[in-house]
Design an enzyme around this catalytic site. Structure first.
Site, PDB file in Angstrom:
ATOM      1  N   LYS A 127     -13.099  -1.687  -5.286  1.00  0.00           N
ATOM      2  CA  LYS A 127     -14.213  -0.485  -5.219  1.00  0.00           C
ATOM      3  C   LYS A 127     -13.854   0.560  -5.907  1.00  0.00           C
ATOM      4  CE  LYS A 127     -14.610  -1.993  -0.778  1.00  0.00           C
ATOM      5  NZ  LYS A 127     -14.461  -1.560   0.904  1.00  0.00           N
ATOM      6  N   LYS A 163      -7.237  -7.618  -8.898  1.00  0.00           N
ATOM      7  CA  LYS A 163      -8.479  -7.817  -8.003  1.00  0.00           C
ATOM      8  C   LYS A 163      -9.505  -7.059  -8.162  1.00  0.00           C
ATOM      9  CE  LYS A 163      -9.097  -8.441  -2.991  1.00  0.00           C
ATOM     10  NZ  LYS A 163      -8.247  -8.317  -1.364  1.00  0.00           N
ATOM     11  N   LYS A 173       0.815  -1.208   0.098  1.00  0.00           N
ATOM     12  CA  LYS A 173       0.184   0.086   0.035  1.00  0.00           C
ATOM     13  C   LYS A 173       0.763   1.419  -0.048  1.00  0.00           C
ATOM     14  CE  LYS A 173      -4.129  -1.884   2.289  1.00  0.00           C
ATOM     15  NZ  LYS A 173      -5.177  -1.694   3.053  1.00  0.00           N
TER      16      LYS A 173
END
Length: 344
Positions: free
Chosen positions: A210, A207, A124
């Protein structure tokens, strides 16, 4: 120090949660919420606790209005999918201050070297690790507190969270060793099912997210029947027919993803799906998948929209769930303080 040296007999409890950052999508449902409902209804565990982990969401910047909206959406998703607030404890993390309090205790138990090995932070943060919040770095320690605050013995998680549950066990073991107690259990990560990692409908190597660039990449849990059907029918596949075995899908990411989704929705193994469709083309499989998805997901979407229209109802569920969560959490936190030697 409290007399907590006898061998503990831990009740079987489940804890898991979803972070309210953006809207719910199919990966959240198949990888988490559907499994939560099944675990709740099996009756194997004394307590099932399902949380909206809003304190984790703010480890990166969240617009306050968006965070509130996402918190209500996850709550609605839990309820619409079948989480029963009488059978399970449903609450948002920030309503139980003991999460943050135990998180600090665990910050003092966990070692910097352990945190440096957490691969999710590295992924991240990327090259900008120095600019990330301390909260993002310490995220796994708070996650350990979320779990151990309830003496949870089992945690349903995706593969990407397994390392964090292993860290939870390290923290529990170090705490028990340092204070010569048998107070926190060794939590078991529960990773199972064919649809644990749902991929992008336009790129099977990524993946489902959202925050993807195109809405066609994902199935939102608030999508209506027409949108669900259209997205699956237009999902990327390949030129080959469906094979006979799961192993033959290993180098066909889009095909593997669509078969995994079908298996997850239908509660079948991948091999069972392929037994039905081996040799068939996508012209038959994708419409069948679309129909299955509409049948499974459209009622959830409809109920979510109804619930989202009544925030007072959602607040009542969350407030009652938090009250029940505190009844378990607060005594465990107070015992932790006694063990550590804090004067209250």
């Amino acid at each position: 120090m409290t007399e907590t040296t006898a061998k503990a007999n831990f009740a079987k409890r489940v804890f898991s949660g979803i972070k309210p950052s953006g809207g719910l999508q199919l990966g959240n449902y198949l990888g988490a919420i559907k499994r939560f409902v099944q675990t709740q209804d099996q009756g194997e565990f004394e307590t099932t606790l399902y949380c909206i982990v809003d304190l984790h969401a703010i480890t990166v910047w969240q617009d306050p209005a968006d965070l509130r909206e996402a918190t209500y959406e996850v709550t609605a998703g839990y309820l619409a999918a079948g989480i029963d607030p009488e059978k399970s404890i449903l609450f948002n993390q920030s309503r139980v201050p003991a999460h943050a309090e135990l998180g600090w205790i665990f910050n003092c138990v966990a070692r910097v070297g352990w945190m440096n090995r957490m691969t999710q932070f590295k992924e991240k943060a990327g090259s900008g690790a120095e600019k990330q919040s301390l909260g993002l770095y310490a995220y796994p320690s708070l996650m350990a507190a979320d779990i151990l605050l309830y003496h949870a013995t089992h945690v349903p998680v995706g593969e990407d969270q397994k390392q964090h549950v292993e860290l939870t066990r390290d923290i529990a073991n170090k705490f028990n060793h340092d204070y010569k107690v048998d107070f926190f259990p060794e939590t078991i990560p529960v990773i199972e099912g064919p649809a644990m990692r749902i991929m992008n409908l336009r790129d099977g190597t990524k993946k489902m997210s959202k925050s993807g660039e195109s809405d066609m990449e994902r199935i939102n849990m608030l999508d209506d029947a027409d949108a669900i059907s259209k997205k699956f029918k237009k999902a990327r596949s390949d030129m080959e027919a469906l094979p006979e075995t799961a192993a033959e899908l290993d180098h066909r990411p889009e095909a593997k993803n669509l078969v995994n989704i079908y298996a997850g929705l239908a509660d079948l193994s991948v091999d069972q799906v392929l037994a039905q469709y081996a040799g068939e083309g996508w012209g038959k499989f994708k419409p069948a998948l679309a129909d299955l998805a509409v049948d499974q997901l459209a009622p959830i979407s409809t109920e979510m929209k109804r619930l989202m229209g009544d925030r007072a109802e959602l607040d009542r569920y969350l407030a009652r769930g938090a009250e029940r969560a505190r009844e378990i959490a607060n005594p465990i936190l107070q015992q932790t303080y006694d063990i550590v030697g804090l004067v209250r």
